[in-house]
Design an enzyme around this catalytic site. Structure first.
Site, PDB file in Angstrom:
ATOM      1  N   ALA A  10     -66.753  34.739  67.629  1.00  0.00           N
ATOM      2  CA  ALA A  10     -66.111  35.280  68.821  1.00  0.00           C
ATOM      3  C   ALA A  10     -66.066  34.237  69.930  1.00  0.00           C
ATOM      4  CB  ALA A  10     -66.884  36.506  69.315  1.00  0.00           C
ATOM      5  N   CYS A  11     -65.006  34.311  70.721  1.00  0.00           N
ATOM      6  CA  CYS A  11     -64.948  33.531  71.958  1.00  0.00           C
ATOM      7  C   CYS A  11     -64.467  34.489  73.044  1.00  0.00           C
ATOM      8  CB  CYS A  11     -64.051  32.307  71.817  1.00  0.00           C
ATOM      9  SG  CYS A  11     -62.317  32.666  71.565  1.00  0.00           S
ATOM     10  N   ARG A  12     -64.334  33.995  74.230  1.00  0.00           N
ATOM     11  CA  ARG A  12     -63.997  34.888  75.341  1.00  0.00           C
ATOM     12  C   ARG A  12     -62.674  35.624  75.126  1.00  0.00           C
ATOM     13  NH1 ARG A  12     -68.024  33.973  78.739  1.00  0.00           N
ATOM     14  NH2 ARG A  12     -68.810  31.875  79.006  1.00  0.00           N
ATOM     15  N   GLY A  14     -60.709  35.315  72.018  1.00  0.00           N
ATOM     16  CA  GLY A  14     -60.389  35.579  70.620  1.00  0.00           C
ATOM     17  C   GLY A  14     -59.179  34.803  70.135  1.00  0.00           C
TER      18      GLY A  14
END
Length: 93
Positions: A10-12, A14
């Site tokens: 996950a990242c801030r 996506g």
């Protein structure tokens, strides 16, 4: 090896960085035959994730400590050696 584990990358948002990271993680999982099923999402997906591991960028990992049993923070998403080392440490626990 052990039973299949589930990971969320996950990242801030996506978008870019987590997709790049997923590609690298998938390559490392195949190379090492790690029993790891990898999903891709945003930080919003972390709350509902019922897996074993969250893989994200280091700055985000610091924010997630305590929200998941295992969080790996990656400094350089292009560095396969870093990712591979951290995944080996996870599976060696």
């Amino acid at each position: 090896m052990s039973e299949m584990k589930k990971a969320l990358i996950a990242c801030r948002t996506g978008m870019g960085s987590s997709m790049m990271l997923k590609i690298k993680v998938d390559q490392i999982v195949r190379k090492n035959n790690f029993p790891l099923e990898v999903e891709h999402g945003t930080l919003d997906d972390v709350k509902g994730f019922r897996g074993d591991l969250i893989i994200t960028m280091t700055d985000v990992a610091d924010d997630l400590k305590g929200q998941a049993p295992n969080v790996i923070g990656v400094d350089n998403l292009m560095d396969k050696n870093e990712i591979e080392t951290k995944l080996k440490e996870f599976f060696d626990q």
